[in-house]
Design an enzyme around this catalytic site. Structure first.
Site, PDB file in Angstrom:
ATOM      1  N   ARG A   1       0.862  -1.174   0.000  1.00  0.00           N
ATOM      2  CA  ARG A   1       0.000   0.000   0.000  1.00  0.00           C
ATOM      3  C   ARG A   1       0.902   1.229   0.000  1.00  0.00           C
ATOM      4  O   ARG A   1       2.047   1.169   0.473  1.00  0.00           O
ATOM      5  CB  ARG A   1      -0.890   0.028   1.241  1.00  0.00           C
ATOM      6  CG  ARG A   1      -1.825  -1.174   1.371  1.00  0.00           C
ATOM      7  CD  ARG A   1      -2.618  -1.075   2.669  1.00  0.00           C
ATOM      8  NE  ARG A   1      -3.570  -2.177   2.815  1.00  0.00           N
ATOM      9  CZ  ARG A   1      -3.303  -3.329   3.439  1.00  0.00           C
ATOM     10  NH1 ARG A   1      -2.106  -3.517   3.991  1.00  0.00           N
ATOM     11  NH2 ARG A   1      -4.214  -4.282   3.508  1.00  0.00           N
TER      12      ARG A   1
ATOM     13  N   TYR B   1     -10.308  -9.264  -4.557  1.00  0.00           N
ATOM     14  CA  TYR B   1      -9.312  -8.254  -4.899  1.00  0.00           C
ATOM     15  C   TYR B   1      -8.627  -8.555  -6.221  1.00  0.00           C
ATOM     16  O   TYR B   1      -8.343  -7.676  -7.010  1.00  0.00           O
ATOM     17  CB  TYR B   1      -8.282  -8.223  -3.768  1.00  0.00           C
ATOM     18  CG  TYR B   1      -7.358  -7.036  -3.769  1.00  0.00           C
ATOM     19  CD1 TYR B   1      -7.726  -5.877  -3.115  1.00  0.00           C
ATOM     20  CD2 TYR B   1      -6.125  -7.077  -4.389  1.00  0.00           C
ATOM     21  CE1 TYR B   1      -6.885  -4.786  -3.081  1.00  0.00           C
ATOM     22  CE2 TYR B   1      -5.274  -5.990  -4.365  1.00  0.00           C
ATOM     23  CZ  TYR B   1      -5.662  -4.848  -3.707  1.00  0.00           C
ATOM     24  OH  TYR B   1      -4.821  -3.774  -3.678  1.00  0.00           O
TER      25      TYR B   1
ATOM     26  N   ARG C   1      -0.539  -2.270  -6.459  1.00  0.00           N
ATOM     27  CA  ARG C   1      -0.663  -3.391  -5.508  1.00  0.00           C
ATOM     28  C   ARG C   1      -1.603  -4.448  -6.077  1.00  0.00           C
ATOM     29  O   ARG C   1      -1.323  -5.644  -6.013  1.00  0.00           O
ATOM     30  CB  ARG C   1      -1.195  -2.846  -4.184  1.00  0.00           C
ATOM     31  CG  ARG C   1      -1.608  -3.876  -3.152  1.00  0.00           C
ATOM     32  CD  ARG C   1      -1.966  -3.149  -1.859  1.00  0.00           C
ATOM     33  NE  ARG C   1      -2.836  -3.910  -0.975  1.00  0.00           N
ATOM     34  CZ  ARG C   1      -2.406  -4.783  -0.079  1.00  0.00           C
ATOM     35  NH1 ARG C   1      -1.121  -5.050   0.036  1.00  0.00           N
ATOM     36  NH2 ARG C   1      -3.270  -5.416   0.705  1.00  0.00           N
TER      37      ARG C   1
ATOM     38  N   HIS D   1      -2.582   2.572  -5.823  1.00  0.00           N
ATOM     39  CA  HIS D   1      -3.143   1.337  -5.265  1.00  0.00           C
ATOM     40  C   HIS D   1      -3.334   0.268  -6.343  1.00  0.00           C
ATOM     41  O   HIS D   1      -3.304  -0.931  -6.050  1.00  0.00           O
ATOM     42  CB  HIS D   1      -4.477   1.615  -4.578  1.00  0.00           C
ATOM     43  CG  HIS D   1      -4.944   0.487  -3.706  1.00  0.00           C
ATOM     44  ND1 HIS D   1      -4.309   0.143  -2.528  1.00  0.00           N
ATOM     45  CD2 HIS D   1      -5.961  -0.390  -3.850  1.00  0.00           C
ATOM     46  CE1 HIS D   1      -4.926  -0.887  -1.987  1.00  0.00           C
ATOM     47  NE2 HIS D   1      -5.936  -1.227  -2.771  1.00  0.00           N
TER      48      HIS D   1
ATOM     49  N   HIS E   1      -3.943  -9.887   3.656  1.00  0.00           N
ATOM     50  CA  HIS E   1      -5.392  -9.986   3.803  1.00  0.00           C
ATOM     51  C   HIS E   1      -5.739 -10.964   4.915  1.00  0.00           C
ATOM     52  O   HIS E   1      -5.119 -12.012   5.043  1.00  0.00           O
ATOM     53  CB  HIS E   1      -6.037 -10.469   2.499  1.00  0.00           C
ATOM     54  CG  HIS E   1      -6.067  -9.421   1.437  1.00  0.00           C
ATOM     55  ND1 HIS E   1      -6.194  -9.722   0.105  1.00  0.00           N
ATOM     56  CD2 HIS E   1      -5.987  -8.065   1.502  1.00  0.00           C
ATOM     57  CE1 HIS E   1      -6.194  -8.595  -0.610  1.00  0.00           C
ATOM     58  NE2 HIS E   1      -6.071  -7.584   0.229  1.00  0.00           N
TER      59      HIS E   1
ATOM     60  N   LYS F   1      -2.441  -2.871   7.844  1.00  0.00           N
ATOM     61  CA  LYS F   1      -3.658  -2.419   8.512  1.00  0.00           C
ATOM     62  C   LYS F   1      -3.851  -3.156   9.833  1.00  0.00           C
ATOM     63  O   LYS F   1      -3.600  -4.346   9.938  1.00  0.00           O
ATOM     64  CB  LYS F   1      -4.881  -2.672   7.613  1.00  0.00           C
ATOM     65  CG  LYS F   1      -5.005  -1.695   6.450  1.00  0.00           C
ATOM     66  CD  LYS F   1      -6.309  -1.914   5.725  1.00  0.00           C
ATOM     67  CE  LYS F   1      -6.523  -0.878   4.623  1.00  0.00           C
ATOM     68  NZ  LYS F   1      -7.797  -1.095   3.916  1.00  0.00           N
TER      69      LYS F   1
END
Length: 309
Positions: free
Chosen positions: A160, A286, A254, A251, A277, A183
């Site tokens: 990211r 994704y 990625r 993004h 993830h 994250k």
């Protein structure tokens, strides 16, 4: 008006979220904005000060009125769903603090449905062209080298933009594997391709600012941390020159990393780990490849799925 006790309650909730779930700063800021907006609406809706007693008395009709208000002011279904999620999380936390409080009226509200937007991957040739074109945007050689290094790193490692820009002088020269904190504070190990290591080495060799261990690796023109918007603008210029769609964002690099690996026969579980993830279903959505291809890869990664056992 929101009472001091209600404001303190929200701040305590946010502190708990940050401490227990290691939520990112952007997530906490969004929660705060959503909750304060919700309480401000209720204060106006009922008139007077919004204290803890009124908060705990929130009814189903209050919730419907708030969501209708949000919709009328143009908030998207996704924004409303995010705000509702923040409110529900707060009320769950509040119920744990007060055993006599029943949050059922709030928790029973259904979330607005929305279609999750999935960024489109760049073709492999387009991804290479973007990196080449990014280099031509800056007038100063070190800035050009910086932009190429950042873009190459995001594409080569599936990072990211926030993860790439969180690297420090301690990470240079880049090792063969990087420990990335993503994250929610989740850590993952990402291999670094030689092309990315070379691009970062070329940048650090001519960067005019010292690379102290605690200094940001990617620097702005005045020496501070590079602003994400600077990379976004570079990508905008590059995609316009190449005639690429507006979806060609940082993004998307990625996303392209994941899709190109999957199309080359990469294992879905491994790609999930590289992206950080939490669930395989996120990676499936994704990567946005054909369902048949996903099932084929999934079955190869999980023999039991194919054998039924």
């Amino acid at each position: 008006m929101i009472s001091p006790a209600a404001t303190d309650s929200v701040q305590n909730f946010l502190a708990a979220q940050q401490a227990l779930k290691a939520s990112a700063e952007n997530t906490i800021a969004a929660y705060q904005a959503d909750l304060l907006g919700f309480l401000a609406f209720l204060a106006g809706h009922h008139g007077g000060t919004m204290g803890m007693a009124r908060i705990k008395a929130t009814s189903l009709s209050d919730m419907r009125a708030w969501l209708a208000h949000e919709r009328s002011r143009g908030a998207s279904a996704r924004s409303r769903a995010r705000a509702l999620s923040a409110v529900k999380s707060y009320f769950r936390w509040l119920a744990r603090q007060d055993g006599d409080f029943d949050p059922t009226a709030v928790l029973s509200v259904r979330s607005p449905k929305y279609t999750r937007k999935i960024p489109r991957p760049l073709a492999e040739t387009a991804a290479r062209a973007v990196i080449d074109t990014v280099e031509m945007q800056a007038t100063e050689p070190w800035v050009a080298a910086r932009d190429v290094a950042a873009v190459t790193l995001m594409y080569a490692c599936g990072l990211r933009i926030s993860e790439a820009l969180s690297l420090t002088g301690r990470d240079a020269p880049l090792p063969e594997v990087l420990r990335i904190r993503g994250k929610g504070g989740k850590e993952r190990i990402v291999p670094v391709l030689p092309a990315a290591r070379a691009a970062v080495a070329a940048y650090t060799a001519i960067c005019p600012f010292p690379m102290e261990p605690d200094d940001p690796l990617f620097r702005g023109v005045r020496g501070g941390a590079l602003n994400p918007r600077a990379l976004q603008k570079v990508m905008e210029k590059a995609r316009l020159q190449l005639g690429l769609p507006a979806t060609a964002t940082p993004h998307a690099l990625r996303h392209s990393f994941a899709t190109h690996l999957l199309n080359a026969g990469g294992d879905l579980r491994s790609i999930q780990e590289l992206l950080g993830h939490a669930s395989l279903s996120t990676t499936q959505a994704y990567t946005a490849v054909e369902t048949a291809r996903l099932l084929d890869v999934y079955e190869k990664a999980h023999p039991r799925a194919a054998g039924g056992g």
